[in-house]
Design an enzyme around this catalytic site. Structure first.
Site, mmCIF file in Angstrom:
data_model
loop_
_atom_site.group_PDB
_atom_site.id
_atom_site.type_symbol
_atom_site.label_atom_id
_atom_site.label_comp_id
_atom_site.label_asym_id
_atom_site.label_seq_id
_atom_site.Cartn_x
_atom_site.Cartn_y
_atom_site.Cartn_z
ATOM 1 C CB SER A 16 -0.959 -0.048 1.191
ATOM 2 O OG SER A 16 -1.977 0.911 1.061
ATOM 3 C CG ASP A 74 -6.094 -2.870 -3.870
ATOM 4 O OD1 ASP A 74 -6.687 -2.046 -3.160
ATOM 5 O OD2 ASP A 74 -4.994 -3.357 -3.573
ATOM 6 C CG HIS A 113 -5.424 -2.782 0.381
ATOM 7 N ND1 HIS A 113 -5.105 -2.051 -0.750
ATOM 8 C CD2 HIS A 113 -4.704 -2.223 1.393
ATOM 9 C CE1 HIS A 113 -4.248 -1.100 -0.429
ATOM 10 N NE2 HIS A 113 -3.986 -1.184 0.861
#
Length: 501
Positions: free
Chosen positions: A213, A440, A470
């Protein structure tokens, strides 16, 4: 880098002067204590398979890399030693995202997913500057944060706009009062410089890295600053480095809407087993839109004496879309909220905001604000944000207004921002494996391709995972795991464009 002309203590240029004395420091590793309150509550991490114990330490780093011999700060580190020392490659440093996530709590939480990598690496993570035990940014106290997160962040009239702005101002003022000396120095470029210092202190010639991320943005900035120092690196759940903060928020609106649609389609396919009303995805999404509108007019019972507001419900829905494993909780939470019980959606929102069951907050959101606002140069006025709302609503009727109004979140911040978007170009770097997940919600799939291209030809290597959630590696797909492990453990670079499963 744009940081070279900023006024926020991030003036080191592409390859800043190294803090040579600090690079020779020796770390003292001890048994890890329970997480600090700022990192989130819990117990000390349990030993790993085979009995390996977690070790923790602190590393000294310059507060301001423009003054490498000046004031220092402590950065908290955690590690688990490699299981096969004879074949050890070095340290594999993790950042789990946020920004604002604690690596001290994150690595033990996800360690099972990365156990295969421990055969040849010491697994290492850290609390980045401003996070958790690493000079964690402090803003408001717990009751004040309860009030802050209950604010209506999608105001409908002038009075609600004023109340929201006042709330943002109180939050920013508290951050300045409690952490003003730290705020100019918590940006991503300085965190990248910390990682290069960490590499040297750990005794590694190259930085081997796994970023997830926001950790992909941090890794990209590191590769730009120190391309010759990049070893084997993986970026998963990739942030698009080429867009502005506004474009990133718009992309998230589309990403969360796509994930919500996939959730609704799954609900429809299960027929009568689905608790939500509607025979199509659109009807389920209309039900959610109606529920949020009702909460805007009248919050419902949440947890204890706290109510579930429209903002907290939206926040809780977004949290549940981060993983397909949370979809049953989302379905249950929506069904219960429709009946007047907002406890589950509020618990999901609390998780997103770093609040535990005792009402104690970690500094996750304080650090998130501090890092984002010192990175992002944009400062939107209410009028500018309102002008963007039609585009955000078109991207997502449910999440668009929430993310569109979020554009003003740095408008009251006391420290100027650094860049419109980070520079991640890394000519001369070793290959970096960039993984995009087609479903995602938080870092949409297009970001992986943009990151791979921005890193440069021969550097960014694309791997696509066709799935939900994610990130990809920790989901457990055998194809992704096999491909990543082959690269990190054996140096086998896959063909760019590989698709899993």
């Amino acid at each position: 880098m744009a940081a070279g002309c900023s006024d926020n203590g991030d003036r080191g240029g592409r390859d800043p002067e190294r803090p040579t004395e600090l690079a020779t420091q020796k770390l003292t590793w001890d048994a890890c204590p329970a997480p600090s309150l700022q990192e989130g509550t819990g117990t000390a991490p349990s030993p790993l398979p085979g009995g390996t114990k977690w070790e923790c330490s602190f590393m000294q780093a310059p507060l301001d890399y423009a003054d490498p011999g000046g004031e220092t700060i402590e950065l908290a580190l955690i590690r688990a030693r490699a299981t096969d020392p004879a074949k050890r490659i070095g340290s594999l440093i993790f950042n789990f995202g946020g920004p604002g996530g604690s690596g001290i709590t994150g690595l033990p939480s996800f360690a099972k997913s990365f156990e295969s990598l421990r055969s040849r690496y010491d697994l290492v993570s850290f609390d980045p500057r401003g996070v958790g035990r690493s000079e964690g940014v402090e803003c408001q106290d717990d009751p004040e944060l309860d009030a802050f997160f209950a604010l209506d962040s999608t105001p409908d009239d002038a009075r609600e706009e004023e109340v929201y702005q006042e709330g943002l101002k109180r939050f920013a003022d508290a951050c300045e009062e409690n952490s003003g000396d730290t705020l100019p120095h918590v940006g991503t470029a300085n965190a990248a410089r910390d990682m290069d210092l960490m590499r040297q202190v750990l005794g590694d010639a190259k930085l081997h890295y796994f970023g997830i991320s926001y950790g992909t943005e941090l890794g990209g900035v590191y590769a730009h600053l120190f391309p010759k120092n990049v070893g084997r690196a993986v970026f998963d759940a990739v942030v698009d480095p080429t867009g502005s903060g506004e474009q990133g928020a718009l992309g998230q609106a589309r990403g969360f809407q796509l994930a919500l649609n996939n959730f609704a389609e799954d609900c429809v396919k299960r027929g009568a087993a689905c608790k939500l009303p509607g025979s199509s995805a659109k009807e389920i999404e209309d039900f959610i839109t109606d529920l949020l509108a009702r909460l805007d007019k009248k919050p419902i019972q949440g947890l204890g004496d706290r109510k579930l507001t429209q903002t907290q419900a939206t926040n809780g829905i977004a949290q549940a879309l981060y993983s397909k494993q949370y979809w049953p909780y989302l379905e249950q939470g929506l069904d219960e909220a429709d009946g007047g019980d907002g406890g589950l959606l509020l618990a999901l929102s609390d998780s997103m905001n770093g609040r535990d069951q005792n009402g104690d907050y970690s500094n996750l959101q304080a650090a998130n604000a501090a890092i984002n606002c010192v990175d992002d140069k944009a400062r939107f006025s209410v009028e500018q944000a309102k002008a963007k709302l039609p585009e955000f609503r078109e991207a997502s009727p449910i999440f668009g207004p929430w993310l569109g109004w979020g554009l003003i979140s740095c408008s009251q911040w006391p420290v100027p921002g650094t860049w419109e978007h980070p520079d991640v170009s890394a000519p001369g770097s070793a290959p970096i494996l960039v993984i995009g997940n087609t479903g995602d919600p938080a870092t949409p799939y297009a970001g992986a391709r943009a990151m791979a291209a921005a890193l440069g030809k021969g550097v960014g290597v694309e791997l696509t995972y066709e799935g939900e959630g994610h990130g990809a590696y920790s989901i457990g797909d055998a194809c992704v795991k096999r491909t990543v492990d082959a690269y990190l453990l054996d140096g086998r670079v896959p063909k760019s464009g590989t698709v899993c499963p």
